[in-house]
Motif scaffolding. Structure first.
Motif, PDB file in Angstrom:
ATOM      1  N   ASP A 190      33.018  93.139  65.488  1.00 47.99           N
ATOM      2  CA  ASP A 190      32.028  92.223  64.922  1.00 47.99           C
ATOM      3  C   ASP A 190      30.777  92.185  65.787  1.00 47.99           C
ATOM      4  O   ASP A 190      29.659  92.151  65.259  1.00 47.99           O
ATOM      5  CB  ASP A 190      32.624  90.826  64.780  1.00 47.99           C
ATOM      6  CG  ASP A 190      31.680  89.871  64.080  1.00 47.99           C
ATOM      7  OD1 ASP A 190      31.325  90.150  62.919  1.00 47.99           O
ATOM      8  OD2 ASP A 190      31.274  88.871  64.703  1.00 47.99           O
TER       9      ASP A 190
ATOM     10  N   ARG B  95      28.597  95.267  65.110  1.00 49.88           N
ATOM     11  CA  ARG B  95      27.944  95.291  63.797  1.00 49.88           C
ATOM     12  C   ARG B  95      26.867  94.236  63.618  1.00 49.88           C
ATOM     13  O   ARG B  95      26.102  94.300  62.665  1.00 49.88           O
ATOM     14  CB  ARG B  95      28.987  95.093  62.696  1.00 49.88           C
ATOM     15  CG  ARG B  95      29.854  96.300  62.477  1.00 49.88           C
ATOM     16  CD  ARG B  95      30.807  96.070  61.354  1.00 49.88           C
ATOM     17  NE  ARG B  95      31.815  95.101  61.806  1.00 49.88           N
ATOM     18  CZ  ARG B  95      32.403  94.228  61.006  1.00 49.88           C
ATOM     19  NH1 ARG B  95      32.111  94.182  59.742  1.00 49.88           N
ATOM     20  NH2 ARG B  95      33.298  93.392  61.478  1.00 49.88           N
TER      21      ARG B  95
ATOM     22  N   ARG C 118      30.032  88.103  57.289  1.00 53.19           N
ATOM     23  CA  ARG C 118      29.702  89.519  57.523  1.00 53.19           C
ATOM     24  C   ARG C 118      30.766  90.435  56.946  1.00 53.19           C
ATOM     25  O   ARG C 118      30.456  91.506  56.412  1.00 53.19           O
ATOM     26  CB  ARG C 118      29.510  89.771  59.020  1.00 53.19           C
ATOM     27  CG  ARG C 118      28.195  89.243  59.558  1.00 53.19           C
ATOM     28  CD  ARG C 118      27.976  89.633  60.998  1.00 53.19           C
ATOM     29  NE  ARG C 118      28.877  88.949  61.919  1.00 53.19           N
ATOM     30  CZ  ARG C 118      28.663  87.734  62.418  1.00 53.19           C
ATOM     31  NH1 ARG C 118      27.581  87.062  62.090  1.00 53.19           N
ATOM     32  NH2 ARG C 118      29.518  87.199  63.269  1.00 53.19           N
ATOM     33  N   ASN C 119      32.041  90.036  57.026  1.00 52.06           N
ATOM     34  CA  ASN C 119      33.105  90.855  56.441  1.00 52.06           C
ATOM     35  C   ASN C 119      32.999  90.921  54.925  1.00 52.06           C
ATOM     36  O   ASN C 119      33.190  91.984  54.323  1.00 52.06           O
ATOM     37  CB  ASN C 119      34.477  90.313  56.849  1.00 52.06           C
ATOM     38  CG  ASN C 119      34.842  90.684  58.262  1.00 52.06           C
ATOM     39  OD1 ASN C 119      34.307  91.636  58.821  1.00 52.06           O
ATOM     40  ND2 ASN C 119      35.745  89.932  58.845  1.00 52.06           N
TER      41      ASN C 119
ATOM     42  N   GLN D  21      30.236  90.544  53.193  1.00 56.41           N
ATOM     43  CA  GLN D  21      29.044  91.336  52.905  1.00 56.41           C
ATOM     44  C   GLN D  21      29.320  92.832  53.086  1.00 56.41           C
ATOM     45  O   GLN D  21      28.904  93.651  52.267  1.00 56.41           O
ATOM     46  CB  GLN D  21      27.904  90.902  53.825  1.00 56.41           C
ATOM     47  CG  GLN D  21      26.599  91.614  53.561  1.00 56.41           C
ATOM     48  CD  GLN D  21      25.508  91.162  54.529  1.00 56.41           C
ATOM     49  OE1 GLN D  21      25.778  90.483  55.524  1.00 56.41           O
ATOM     50  NE2 GLN D  21      24.288  91.539  54.247  1.00 56.41           N
ATOM     51  N   GLN D  22      30.058  93.190  54.131  1.00 56.54           N
ATOM     52  CA  GLN D  22      30.376  94.602  54.345  1.00 56.54           C
ATOM     53  C   GLN D  22      31.286  95.137  53.244  1.00 56.54           C
ATOM     54  O   GLN D  22      31.102  96.265  52.769  1.00 56.54           O
ATOM     55  CB  GLN D  22      31.042  94.792  55.698  1.00 56.54           C
ATOM     56  CG  GLN D  22      31.353  96.245  55.993  1.00 56.54           C
ATOM     57  CD  GLN D  22      32.162  96.423  57.252  1.00 56.54           C
ATOM     58  OE1 GLN D  22      32.707  95.471  57.800  1.00 56.54           O
ATOM     59  NE2 GLN D  22      32.248  97.649  57.719  1.00 56.54           N
TER      60      GLN D  22
ATOM     61  N   GLN E 290      29.167  95.714  50.173  1.00 56.80           N
ATOM     62  CA  GLN E 290      28.350  96.923  50.323  1.00 56.80           C
ATOM     63  C   GLN E 290      29.193  98.171  50.142  1.00 56.80           C
ATOM     64  O   GLN E 290      28.744  99.149  49.533  1.00 56.80           O
ATOM     65  CB  GLN E 290      27.677  96.935  51.694  1.00 56.80           C
ATOM     66  CG  GLN E 290      26.542  95.965  51.833  1.00 56.80           C
ATOM     67  CD  GLN E 290      25.988  95.933  53.256  1.00 56.80           C
ATOM     68  OE1 GLN E 290      26.561  96.518  54.176  1.00 56.80           O
ATOM     69  NE2 GLN E 290      24.882  95.235  53.428  1.00 56.80           N
TER      70      GLN E 290
END
Length: 138
Positions: free
Chosen positions: A35, A38, A76-77, A79-80, A83
């Motif tokens: 994390d 990234r 963030r997880n 969102q990743q 994506q």
């Protein structure tokens, strides 16, 4: 630590718990380092301070990071993952629903009409036993 007082059940249990705690600690350390790498919202110095804190105060550092940055890690997880799904759809060019629609259209276009000669001739070969009979010509 391991087998200090002989091979008793309590020693085995404590050793198993210690090994489990080490594995969980190591897993959390890998997740947190991933994390940190990234992240784009903190500078390199901030990342370096977190790494130093995690190395020097391992358990407390992990707990502090999870408490202060846990919500951001989850965002963030998500969102990743979104994506990655979008990139996969862009590369592949279709979704599962599109494939099901195409399969249904193909099935409808290749299936004979209910009253056609082909449909009535294939009717006895419905089960696997009758399919063997149809294949053998009996």
């Amino acid at each position: 630590m391991f087998f200090e007082g002989g091979y008793t059940y309590s020693n085995f249990l404590m050793n198993a718990i210690a090994i489990f705690a080490f594995i969980v600690w190591f897993w959390l350390l890998v997740v947190i380092f991933g994390d940190l790498v990234r992240r784009h919202d903190i500078s390199g110095w901030g990342k370096a301070l977190w790494v130093i804190g995690l190395v020097l105060f391992s358990y407390l550092g992990i707990l502090a990071y999870l408490i202060t940055q846990g919500r951001g890690m989850a965002e963030r997880n998500v969102q990743q993952a979104q994506q990655a799904r979008d990139e996969l759809r862009r590369v592949v060019g279709f979704s599962v629903a599109d494939e099901i629609t195409k399969l249904d259209q193909l099935r409808k276009s290749r299936s004979p009409a209910p009253n056609s000669l082909l449909a009535t001739a294939a009717a006895p070969c419905v089960s696997w036993v009758s399919a063997i009979r149809c294949a053998s010509g009996a």
